[in-house]
Design an enzyme around this catalytic site. Structure first.
Site, short mmCIF file in Angstrom:
data_model
loop_
_atom_site.label_atom_id
_atom_site.label_comp_id
_atom_site.label_asym_id
_atom_site.label_seq_id
_atom_site.Cartn_x
_atom_site.Cartn_y
_atom_site.Cartn_z
N GLY A 1 0.82 -1.14 0.01
CA GLY A 1 -0.08 0.01 -0.06
C GLY A 1 0.95 1.35 0.03
O GLY A 1 2.01 1.18 0.17
N GLY B 1 1.74 5.94 4.23
CA GLY B 1 1.02 6.32 5.39
C GLY B 1 -0.30 5.71 5.56
O GLY B 1 -1.31 6.27 5.97
N GLY C 1 -1.01 3.29 6.94
CA GLY C 1 -0.96 2.56 8.32
C GLY C 1 -0.52 1.13 8.47
O GLY C 1 -0.71 0.29 9.04
N LYS C 2 0.54 0.50 7.35
CA LYS C 2 1.11 -0.70 7.53
C LYS C 2 2.01 -0.85 8.79
O LYS C 2 1.98 -1.98 9.13
CB LYS C 2 2.18 -0.86 6.18
CG LYS C 2 1.26 -0.45 4.82
CD LYS C 2 1.88 -0.70 3.51
CE LYS C 2 3.04 0.14 3.33
NZ LYS C 2 2.51 1.68 3.09
N THR C 3 3.03 0.20 8.83
CA THR C 3 3.65 0.02 10.31
C THR C 3 2.76 -0.06 11.48
O THR C 3 2.92 -0.81 12.18
CB THR C 3 4.59 1.29 10.42
OG1 THR C 3 5.19 1.47 9.22
CG2 THR C 3 5.73 0.90 11.60
N GLU D 1 -10.47 32.15 -11.79
CA GLU D 1 -11.05 31.61 -10.84
C GLU D 1 -12.65 31.59 -10.76
O GLU D 1 -13.30 30.51 -10.66
CB GLU D 1 -10.42 31.97 -9.68
CG GLU D 1 -8.98 31.77 -9.29
CD GLU D 1 -8.52 30.17 -9.71
OE1 GLU D 1 -9.38 29.33 -9.53
OE2 GLU D 1 -7.38 30.24 -10.10
N ASP E 1 -4.68 23.04 -15.50
CA ASP E 1 -5.98 22.84 -15.94
C ASP E 1 -6.09 22.10 -17.16
O ASP E 1 -6.66 21.22 -17.59
CB ASP E 1 -6.93 24.25 -16.26
CG ASP E 1 -6.79 25.17 -15.07
OD1 ASP E 1 -6.83 24.52 -13.75
OD2 ASP E 1 -7.12 26.47 -15.03
P1 ADP Z 1 2.82 3.35 6.54
O1 ADP Z 1 3.84 2.38 7.34
O2 ADP Z 1 1.98 2.55 5.64
O3 ADP Z 1 3.61 4.11 5.69
P2 ADP Z 1 2.40 4.18 9.02
O4 ADP Z 1 1.87 3.28 9.73
O5 ADP Z 1 3.76 4.61 9.45
O6 ADP Z 1 2.10 4.33 7.80
O7 ADP Z 1 1.21 5.46 9.47
C1 ADP Z 1 1.87 6.78 10.13
C2 ADP Z 1 0.76 7.41 11.08
O8 ADP Z 1 -0.33 7.60 10.44
C3 ADP Z 1 0.30 6.29 12.13
O9 ADP Z 1 1.29 6.42 13.36
C4 ADP Z 1 -1.02 6.82 12.60
O10 ADP Z 1 -0.86 7.78 13.53
C5 ADP Z 1 -1.55 7.39 11.27
N1 ADP Z 1 -2.31 6.37 10.74
C6 ADP Z 1 -2.16 5.73 9.54
N2 ADP Z 1 -2.88 4.78 9.05
C7 ADP Z 1 -3.80 5.05 10.07
C8 ADP Z 1 -5.11 4.15 10.16
N3 ADP Z 1 -5.42 3.15 9.51
N4 ADP Z 1 -5.76 4.17 11.54
C9 ADP Z 1 -5.30 5.15 12.30
N5 ADP Z 1 -4.32 5.55 12.03
C10 ADP Z 1 -3.57 5.91 11.20
ZN ZN Z 2 -7.53 27.31 -13.34
#
Ligand code: ADP
Ligand code: ZN
Length: 634
Positions: free
Chosen positions: A211, A214, A216-218, A433, A514
């Site tokens: 994925g 950000g 939420g994999k970690t 705009e 655009d």
């Molecule tokens: P990835 O490893 O996918 O790059 P992270 O797990 O490091 O993403 O996400 C970073 C932070 O974003 C997490 O510590 C959390 O605070 C927030 N976050 C990301 N995904 C979620 C989720 N599904 N639910 C809640 N918080 C999330």
């Molecule tokens: Zn424009």
């Protein structure tokens, strides 16, 4: 868009230093033997010397302990003859010699302290060594600076993190329910392995989370460890890629040795694509270090006997570049896609992160979720945090919708800058705009206007128009032909307004983005969606993995003639939308002029206010909820 070029002449200093060291070496090496040498006559063996001493043939002996030499003058020697050299033994047997010399009353001179020449010899060698070592260090430091962290090879052991307790539970992870569901079973295994092994179930050794950053994999991996109450080891693939061959591999060995000692546990490898790329391919050609690291990783994963209790979770957003060996059974055979959250997902993620923040009761998380399609979990967390920071800076008690809106703009568009003074440029921007905003309001299938502003933003943005996307379309990824056409027309509204008001010769470069959007959309209509007279043909292959950002790859099979027809069709769509945009604006010119005056005065107009003013001039078509386009399953 910012490409940072770091131009650096590689290791100039180090090379010149080495040259100096080499020159010094050249001049000093011949010097050393010269210094060490003393004029000497024929040499004698140690045995011969003892014999001559006993025979009373020795006149004088100079003992040079430091150099391990005896300079011997025999009674038969002429006075101008250089002394004979005898190589001494190290250690005890010299005292034997001294005793014999004494008892035979030979004149002995012992130079126990380091002689001058020996001192010079020593100093020279030490200096040489020092220069060489320094030169080498400089060279290493140089190349290390270039490569990032090569000098860290000495402390390879410290490069992975271990958390005995992550403190994260599944409740902290929101909006990615399917992924959570799939991973429940891993938790169950870690908690109670016997239940699985008793019936001979083979537990996956590796789980690959796929994925965008950000999503939420970690967090998910940590939650698994947290739920199961096992330690969490983590390392990033990019940290394996060191300069020195073998460092990465030894790091992997270290990591797995530690992990096995603490089993059951989770080993998390972030950015596994950094090491796990197709071997013998990829950027920079073969990379020995990366391949060795990868091989070591594969070996370690194969080396678990039965269910050792170590479960490896890896994360990537580039599963397409991974080496096939990684995906084989017994390795990362379980793959879980972690998607960007949908509306519902965003709402529950916002709920999680709103828990520990003071948020005014009138703030609706639903509204925020609706405003943020395409935001990852991390982006949403960041959004609420930015809002809280703004709130504190404004000395407010709790976060209001105002801070949230400002934070969204700041994240998606850029920092706001001081407004321009009234000028012809500001007027031009306002017309541009308003062109977008008015068309969005008047076209039946266009997304609703959220706001229009001419407050400039960092990054050269002079103003922008924002829409409220129709959620079900964004999340389902299904768009109607009408929606796309109106979208193209709205996107051309800026250019159309400029042309209508200032004339075609006076249009600006402000429409660059655009036009980019217009071209992409029109092209997709023709080549992907079968929405033109060319018919329902797939004229371009689509890379369906959404997390890769939908790469459009031109298909080579399209004939030259067809390629030409595609181009003509794309142009036709763009031109017809542009003339429609101009027509609508021309018909509503007084309204447009009035809106521009208001925008220059107020600088920002909210969607609702905007619609109130438009209504005084013309009827606003009721926006239909988009026709439910769902495809029958085939
Ligand atoms: P990835 O490893 O996918 O790059 P992270 O797990 O490091 O993403 O996400 C970073 C932070 O974003 C997490 O510590 C959390 O605070 C927030 N976050 C990301 N995904 C979620 C989720 N599904 N639910 C809640 N918080 C999330
Ligand atoms: Zn424009």
């Amino acid at each position: 868009m910012t490409v940072s070029l770091r131009f650096k002449a590689p290791g100039v200093k180090a090379t010149s230093l080495l040259t100096v060291a080499w020159l010094l070496l050249q001049s000093l090496v011949p010097l050393a033997p010269v210094l060490a040498q003393s004029k000497a006559g024929d040499s004698l063996s140690y045995g011969q010397l003892l014999e001559k001493v006993d025979q009373g043939l020795v006149q004088k002996v100079d003992l040079d302990q430091a150099r391990g030499l005896a300079l011997v003058r025999l009674t038969s020697d002429k006075s101008d003859q250089p002394p004979h050299q005898v190589v001494l033994f190290a250690g005890d047997r010299n005292s034997d010699l001294i005793r014999r010399l004494r008892s035979n009353r030979v004149d002995v001179e012992i130079r126990d302290s380091t002689s001058h020449s020996a001192l010079v010899w020593f100093a020279t060698n030490a200096l040489l060594g020092l220069i060489l070592v320094l030169g080498l260090l400089m060279l290493l430091r140089r190349s290390a600076a270039g490569a990032g962290s090569a000098m860290n090879f000495g402390r390879s052991k410290a490069r992975f993190q271990m958390e005995a307790k992550t403190g994260v539970v599944f409740d902290d992870v929101a909006g990615i329910e399917e992924a959570k569901e799939e991973l429940q079973e891993v938790v169950a295994f870690l908690k109670n392995p016997e239940k699985f092994t008793a019936i001979g179930a083979r537990i996956p050794r590796g789980v690959l989370l796929i994925g965008q950053p950000g999503t939420g994999k970690t967090l998910l991996a940590k939650a698994i460890a947290g739920e199961a109450g096992v330690p969490f080891f983590s390392i990033s693939g990019s940290e394996f890629v060191e300069m020195f061959v073998g460092v990465g591999a030894s790091r992997v060995r270290d990591l797995f040795r530690k992990a096995k000692e603490s089993a059951p546990c989770i080993v998390f490898i972030d950015e596994i694509d950094a090491v796990g790329r197709q071997r013998g391919a990829g950027i920079g050609g073969g990379n020995d270090e990366r391949e060795q690291t990868l091989n070591q990783l594969l070996t370690e994963m194969d080396g678990f006997e039965g269910n050792s209790g170590v479960i490896v979770i890896a994360a990537t957003n580039r599963v397409d570049v991974l080496d096939a060996a990684l995906l084989r059974p017994g390795r990362f055979d379980r793959q879980v896609v972690v998607d960007l959250p949908t509306y519902k997902g965003r709402l529950s993620i916002l709920e999680v992160h709103a828990r520990n923040k003071k948020i005014a009761p009138e703030v609706s998380l639903e509204a925020i979720a609706r405003r943020t399609p395409g935001f990852s979990g991390a982006a949403l967390a960041n959004l609420l945090n930015e809002s809280a920071i703004l709130t504190a800076r404004r000395r407010k008690e709790a976060v209001t919708m105002e801070e949230v809106e400002d934070a969204i703009d700041r994240i998606t568009i850029g920092l706001s800058l001081t407004p321009l003074l009234d000028s012809s440029r500001k007027r031009m921007t306002a017309y541009h705009e308003i062109g977008h905003a008015l068309l969005a309001t008047l076209l039946k299938h266009a997304d609703e206007l959220n706001k229009v502003t001419i407050i400039p933003r960092s990054g050269g943005v002079e103003g922008f128009t924002q829409f409220l996307p129709q959620e079900d379309m964004i999340d389902s990824g299904l768009y109607t032909r009408n929606w796309i056409l109106d979208r193209i027309t709205v996107a051309l509204g800026g250019l159309a307004a400029e042309a209508e008001v200032f004339g075609e010769d006076e249009t600006s470069t402000g429409a660059t983005n655009d036009i980019q959007q217009v071209t992409n959309l029109a092209r997709q209509m023709v080549t992907l969606y079968g929405m033109s007279e060319l018919g329902p043909m797939a004229l371009e292959s689509i890379d369906n993995q959404v997390f890769l950002g939908r790469n459009l790859m031109p298909r080579n099979e399209v004939s030259e003639d067809m390629a030409h027809r595609i181009d003509l069709k794309v142009r036709e769509i763009a031109l017809s939308c542009l003339s429609q945009a101009r027509l609508v604006l021309r018909q509503n010119r007084p309204l447009m002029d009035h809106l521009v005056d208001l925008l220059i005065e107020r600088e920002t107009m909210e969607g609702e206010d905007f619609r109130q003013i438009v209504k005084q001039y013309v009827d606003i078509p009721e926006k239909t909820a988009p026709a439910p386009v769902s495809l029958p399953s085939l």
